[in-house]
Scaffold this active site. Structure first.
Site, PDB file in Angstrom:
ATOM      1  N   CYS A  47      13.326  50.203  54.249  1.00 38.59           N
ATOM      2  CA  CYS A  47      12.214  50.613  55.104  1.00 38.59           C
ATOM      3  C   CYS A  47      12.124  49.622  56.268  1.00 38.59           C
ATOM      4  O   CYS A  47      12.466  48.440  56.101  1.00 38.59           O
ATOM      5  CB  CYS A  47      10.924  50.598  54.281  1.00 38.59           C
ATOM      6  SG  CYS A  47       9.409  50.817  55.233  1.00 38.59           S
ATOM      7  N   PRO A  48      11.685  50.049  57.447  1.00 36.33           N
ATOM      8  CA  PRO A  48      11.552  49.098  58.562  1.00 36.33           C
ATOM      9  C   PRO A  48      10.713  47.877  58.221  1.00 36.33           C
ATOM     10  O   PRO A  48      10.950  46.792  58.765  1.00 36.33           O
ATOM     11  CB  PRO A  48      10.882  49.945  59.651  1.00 36.33           C
ATOM     12  CG  PRO A  48      11.318  51.339  59.370  1.00 36.33           C
ATOM     13  CD  PRO A  48      11.376  51.432  57.867  1.00 36.33           C
ATOM     14  N   THR A  49       9.753  48.022  57.311  1.00 36.33           N
ATOM     15  CA  THR A  49       8.927  46.881  56.924  1.00 36.33           C
ATOM     16  C   THR A  49       9.769  45.784  56.288  1.00 36.33           C
ATOM     17  O   THR A  49       9.492  44.592  56.468  1.00 36.33           O
ATOM     18  CB  THR A  49       7.821  47.333  55.956  1.00 36.33           C
ATOM     19  OG1 THR A  49       7.039  48.349  56.583  1.00 36.33           O
ATOM     20  CG2 THR A  49       6.916  46.178  55.567  1.00 36.33           C
ATOM     21  N   HIS A  68      10.642  47.506  48.811  1.00 35.00           N
ATOM     22  CA  HIS A  68       9.373  47.946  48.211  1.00 35.00           C
ATOM     23  C   HIS A  68       9.322  49.457  48.009  1.00 35.00           C
ATOM     24  O   HIS A  68       8.264  49.986  47.666  1.00 35.00           O
ATOM     25  CB  HIS A  68       8.193  47.507  49.091  1.00 35.00           C
ATOM     26  CG  HIS A  68       8.183  48.140  50.448  1.00 35.00           C
ATOM     27  ND1 HIS A  68       9.030  47.720  51.454  1.00 35.00           N
ATOM     28  CD2 HIS A  68       7.472  49.167  50.950  1.00 35.00           C
ATOM     29  CE1 HIS A  68       8.819  48.469  52.526  1.00 35.00           C
ATOM     30  NE2 HIS A  68       7.878  49.363  52.244  1.00 35.00           N
ATOM     31  N   CYS A 179       6.687  54.694  49.192  1.00 44.52           N
ATOM     32  CA  CYS A 179       6.174  54.160  50.456  1.00 44.52           C
ATOM     33  C   CYS A 179       6.206  55.197  51.563  1.00 44.52           C
ATOM     34  O   CYS A 179       5.204  55.788  51.915  1.00 44.52           O
ATOM     35  CB  CYS A 179       6.940  52.910  50.887  1.00 44.52           C
ATOM     36  SG  CYS A 179       6.417  52.285  52.517  1.00 44.52           S
ATOM     37  N   SER A 183       3.019  57.497  52.741  1.00 37.46           N
ATOM     38  CA  SER A 183       2.260  56.933  53.859  1.00 37.46           C
ATOM     39  C   SER A 183       2.075  57.949  54.979  1.00 37.46           C
ATOM     40  O   SER A 183       0.978  58.096  55.531  1.00 37.46           O
ATOM     41  CB  SER A 183       2.959  55.678  54.381  1.00 37.46           C
ATOM     42  OG  SER A 183       2.991  54.671  53.385  1.00 37.46           O
TER      43      SER A 183
END
Length: 377
Positions: A47-49, A68, A179, A183
């Site tokens: 994920c970019p996070t 995550h 996620c 989201s």
């Protein structure tokens, strides 16, 4: 299983310092303590996070096992855990639900008091509740990430960060529910509360933005305008429900002005899934005066400004965390909805790679060539 109560040695991708590629290492994963569950990760995604966490401007602690968004199988449980047993299929998530705190008991939010650092929720939960780590590598303690740390063949999570799902669930798809999908989809369904026949604009067409489009379509929006600077994402956006696609770099006026013209005054709902200063401004400006609603799903900047007159004239701004879902309660239902074909996760998956190719998956995302890459061990 023969590993219960023992330290497990396994593969993990460790970020030793900011800005460097992840290193595949052998780590040791300790048994779960009270109210904890040790999981064998079956499928995980980048994920970019995860990528942004290695930015020197962020406050992440190193070395760390990132990741995550995943799904797996329970290997063992710690003392006091009664809701899970070895062999259960599960999805962990960064948004805990302890079901005991003031926040969890309120129907007005999906936040949980187990998050210690609300100002920086994406770098919270870097240690377990007793403030120690379950990971070691080369004699060093390794930090957790967002309460999940899925870039490891085995991980330990709090039972408040975990949901048991259908035994027949396809873990290589429902991992997205941990996620990205939840989201974006929840931002449209739960936070914006998109209504039938409404008009919507979705900024940013990564996994979260495309999932927001799915939510807008299921909610019955009559027009869904998708905005991104990467036109290669437009066919997928249209396949998921977008009626119009705009590339701001190809327009002769600000994108918010174009959207306002297309919708005779502005959209009812905008969802900013990109989070730049430019998209935040455009997402507010493109909503109709009187009742227009902007939902901020992700933010790459610390602050945003909005003219006071916009608020006086009826525009509103909402934020959303994990799509507004109370995680432990909602994730199993989302898995069931996928199983019952309420929505399709397949279009969000563009690549599948072995876990050892995790840096290739990161490069694909940085280059805008992927939506979600499924990594399997």
């Amino acid at each position: 299983m023969g590993t219960q109560g023992k330290v497990i040695k396994c593969k993990a991708a460790i970020a030793w310092k900011t800005g460097s590629p992840l290193c595949i290492e052998e780590i040791e994963v300790s048994p779960p303590k009270a109210c904890e569950v040790r999981i064998q990760v079956i499928a995980t995604c980048v994920c970019p996070t995860d990528i942004n966490a290695t930015d020197p401007k962020k406050k992440a602690l190193f070395p760390v096992v990132l990741g995550h968004e995943c799904a797996g199988i329970v290997e063992s449980v710690g003392p006091g855990v009664t809701n899970f047993k070895p062999g259960d299929k599960v999805i962990p998530f960064f948004a805990p639900q302890c079901k005991r705190c003031k926040l969890c008991l309120s129907p007005l939010t999906n936040l949980c008091g187990k998050l210690r650092n609300f100002k920086y929720p994406t770098i919270d939960q870097e240690l377990m509740e007793d403030r120690t780590s379950r990971f070691t590598c080369k004699g060093r303690s390794i930090y957790h990430f967002m309460g999940v740390s899925s870039f490891s063949q085995y991980t330990v999570v709090s039972e408040a960060n975990l949901a048991r799902v259908d035994d027949e669930a396809n873990l290589e798809r429902v991992c997205l529910i941990g996620c990205g999908f939840s989201s974006g989809y929840g931002a449209a369904i739960n936070t914006a509360k998109v209504t039938p026949s409404s008009t919507c604009a979705v900024f940013g067409l990564g996994c979260v933005g495309l999932s927001a489009i799915i939510g807008c379509k299921i909610a019955g929006a009559s027009r869904i305008i998708a905005i991104d600077i990467n036109g290669e994402k437009f066919p997928k956006a249209k396949a998921l429900g977008a009626t119009d696609c705009l590339n701001p770099r190809e327009l002769d006026k600000p994108v918010q002005d174009v959207i306002t013209e297309l919708t005779a005054g502005g959209v009812d709902y905008s969802l900013d899934c990109a989070g730049t200063a430019q998209t935040l401004k455009a997402a507010v400006d493109c909503t109709v005066l009187g009742w227009g609603s902007c939902t901020v799903v992700g933010a790459k900047v610390d602050k945003m400004t909005i003219p006071t007159v916009d608020v006086i004239l009826g525009r509103s701004i909402n934020g959303t965390f994990f799509g507004g879902w109370k995680s432990v309660d909602s994730v199993p239902n989302l898995v069931s909805d996928y199983k019952n074909k309420k929505f399709d996760l397949d279009l969000l998956v563009t690549h599948a790679l072995p876990f050892e190719s995790i840096n290739d998956a990161i490069d694909l995302m940085k280059e805008g060539k992927s939506i979600r890459t499924i990594l399997t061990f």
